[in-house]
Design an enzyme around this catalytic site. Structure first.
Site, short mmCIF file in Angstrom:
data_model
loop_
_atom_site.label_atom_id
_atom_site.label_comp_id
_atom_site.label_asym_id
_atom_site.label_seq_id
_atom_site.Cartn_x
_atom_site.Cartn_y
_atom_site.Cartn_z
CB SER A 143 -0.96 0.05 1.23
OG SER A 143 -1.51 1.39 1.47
CE1 TYR A 156 -4.36 -1.49 5.43
CE2 TYR A 156 -3.41 0.55 4.85
CZ TYR A 156 -3.99 -0.53 4.48
OH TYR A 156 -4.19 -0.73 3.26
N1 LIG Z 1 -8.72 0.15 -0.73
C1 LIG Z 1 -7.89 0.72 -0.75
O1 LIG Z 1 -7.76 1.96 -0.69
C2 LIG Z 1 -6.31 0.27 -0.63
C3 LIG Z 1 -5.19 1.01 -0.79
C4 LIG Z 1 -3.87 0.36 -0.91
C5 LIG Z 1 -3.72 -1.10 -0.60
N2 LIG Z 1 -4.94 -1.70 -0.39
C6 LIG Z 1 -4.62 -2.98 -0.03
O2 LIG Z 1 -5.33 -3.72 -1.02
C7 LIG Z 1 -5.72 -5.21 -0.57
C8 LIG Z 1 -6.98 -5.46 -1.11
O3 LIG Z 1 -7.96 -4.56 -0.39
P1 LIG Z 1 -9.26 -4.16 -1.04
O4 LIG Z 1 -9.41 -2.60 -1.02
O5 LIG Z 1 -9.40 -4.65 -2.39
O6 LIG Z 1 -10.45 -4.85 0.01
P2 LIG Z 1 -11.44 -5.88 -0.19
O7 LIG Z 1 -11.95 -6.10 1.04
O8 LIG Z 1 -12.50 -5.40 -1.22
O9 LIG Z 1 -10.56 -7.07 -0.63
C9 LIG Z 1 -10.13 -7.94 0.26
C10 LIG Z 1 -10.69 -9.51 0.11
O10 LIG Z 1 -10.06 -10.23 0.96
C11 LIG Z 1 -10.97 -10.87 1.70
N3 LIG Z 1 -10.60 -11.38 3.09
C12 LIG Z 1 -10.32 -10.43 4.34
N4 LIG Z 1 -9.95 -11.05 5.21
C13 LIG Z 1 -9.64 -12.44 4.79
C14 LIG Z 1 -9.31 -13.67 5.32
N5 LIG Z 1 -8.88 -13.63 6.50
N6 LIG Z 1 -9.32 -14.83 4.80
C15 LIG Z 1 -9.76 -14.62 3.31
N7 LIG Z 1 -10.05 -13.49 2.58
C16 LIG Z 1 -10.07 -12.37 3.56
C17 LIG Z 1 -12.40 -9.95 1.74
O11 LIG Z 1 -13.51 -10.58 2.06
C18 LIG Z 1 -12.20 -9.07 0.24
O12 LIG Z 1 -12.94 -10.04 -0.45
C19 LIG Z 1 -5.40 -5.09 0.77
O13 LIG Z 1 -4.30 -5.67 1.25
C20 LIG Z 1 -5.70 -3.84 1.13
O14 LIG Z 1 -4.72 -3.36 2.34
C21 LIG Z 1 -6.14 -1.23 -0.49
#
Ligand SMILES: NC(=O)c1ccc[n+]([C@@H]2O[C@H](COP(=O)([O-])OP(=O)(O)OC[C@H]3O[C@@H](n4cnc5c(N)ncnc54)[C@H](O)[C@@H]3O)[C@@H](O)[C@H]2O)c1
Length: 267
Positions: A143, A156
């Site tokens: 991230s 985080y």
């Molecule tokens: N959304 C943002 O702004 C952003 C920015 C930078 C990085 N990220 C990172 O990107 C990655 C994806 O995040 P996203 O924003 O797409 O969120 P999201 O919640 O849409 O995707 C995460 C997925 O992982 C699943 N999940 C969560 N815990 C789990 C577990 N213990 N076992 C199995 N599945 C699990 C959730 O149900 C979801 O489908 C994360 O690592 C997040 O930290 C997100």
């Protein structure tokens, strides 16, 4: 037309929504066979309905068992594994240490680091024998918060710095057999990223933040608010043989945060 991932066999962990779900679509569009591990039963059912040929394991990726099962399912379906992607993550809604009661720290740390850090270790450990055999590739999700404070809270940000450490450490350990790289997305639209139960945030979605699209665009020099579909191509590149000389490195699809220049400060 040949795809960037023709013939590649991939497992995407945390594929039910947001960035992981977009990676599934991009990988398939580029010719990969994709299996998924996802905790949420509803999201898993939606994948099965939309993509009946995708082997789905429903399970908690913070556990060894779920990762072992998902890898076994993928290997059985495809005859091996070339790529592991992990997109699991949870957020803390910018809570600083001063915002955390001392008696909540144990649970909050365990939840954040179990999901955002340990989950990667279990996934890599489970996939490693198959990836060594194929001389495969791993892509973990960092991230902007793996590089800068202020885009998440103390838990985080520190958990994402730890993922950055995993990329470096695992790339060092697993060379020359397996490449390990990261993608460090900036703030992302259209995801289901949620908070953690110990902070009472499990039903709170970052994407529901009022004005988020405009705010994200205003933060970045390129003036863009990106989605999982934008980030997915960074994963495609790192999973493909086009990046065969790259390990221990990171792609930053974040609109240019590292330049230190914010769009609202432009003359
Ligand atoms: N959304 C943002 O702004 C952003 C920015 C930078 C990085 N990220 C990172 O990107 C990655 C994806 O995040 P996203 O924003 O797409 O969120 P999201 O919640 O849409 O995707 C995460 C997925 O992982 C699943 N999940 C969560 N815990 C789990 C577990 N213990 N076992 C199995 N599945 C699990 C959730 O149900 C979801 O489908 C994360 O690592 C997040 O930290 C997100």
């Amino acid at each position: 037309m040949t795809g960037w991932l023709d013939g590649r066999r991939a497992l995407v962990v945390g594929a039910g929504s947001g960035i992981g779900r977009a990676v599934v679509d991009a990988f398939r569009a580029e010719g990969a066979s994709v299996a998924v591990l996802e905790r949420d039963a509803g999201k898993s059912a939606a994948i099965t309905e939309a993509l009946p040929d995708v082997p789905v394991t429903v399970g908690d990726a913070t556990t060894r068992e779920a990762n072992d099962e998902a890898v076994a399912t993928a290997v059985e379906a495809f005859g091996g594994l070339d790529v592991l992607v992990n997109c699991v993550g949870v957020f803390d809604f910018y809570r600083g240490l001063g915002d955390l009661d001392a008696d909540v720290i144990d649970d909050a740390f365990a939840e954040m680091f179990s999901t955002n850090v340990k989950c990667h270790l279990h996934a890599v450990k489970a996939a490693l024998p198959a990836l060594r055999e194929s001389r495969g590739s791993i892509v973990l999700t960092e991230s902007t918060s793996a590089y800068y404070a202020g885009r998440g809270g103390v838990l985080y940000v520190s958990s994402k710095f730890a993922v950055r450490g995993l990329v470096t450490s695992l790339a060092h350990e697993l060379a020359p057999d397996v490449r390990v790289n990261g993608v460090a997305p900036g703030g992302t639209l259209d995801t289901d990223l949620r908070g953690i139960p110990s902070l009472g945030q499990e039903s709170r979605r970052l994407d529901d933040t009022p004005g988020r699209a405009a705010d994200l665009a205003a933060r970045t020099p390129l003036g863009v608010a990106l989605t999982g579909a934008d980030h997915a191509w960074s994963y495609v590149f790192l999973a493909s043989s086009r990046s065969r000389g790259i390990t221990g490195d990171v792609v930053h699809p974040d609109g240019g945060i590292a330049t230190g220049r914010q769009t609202e400060r432009r003359p």
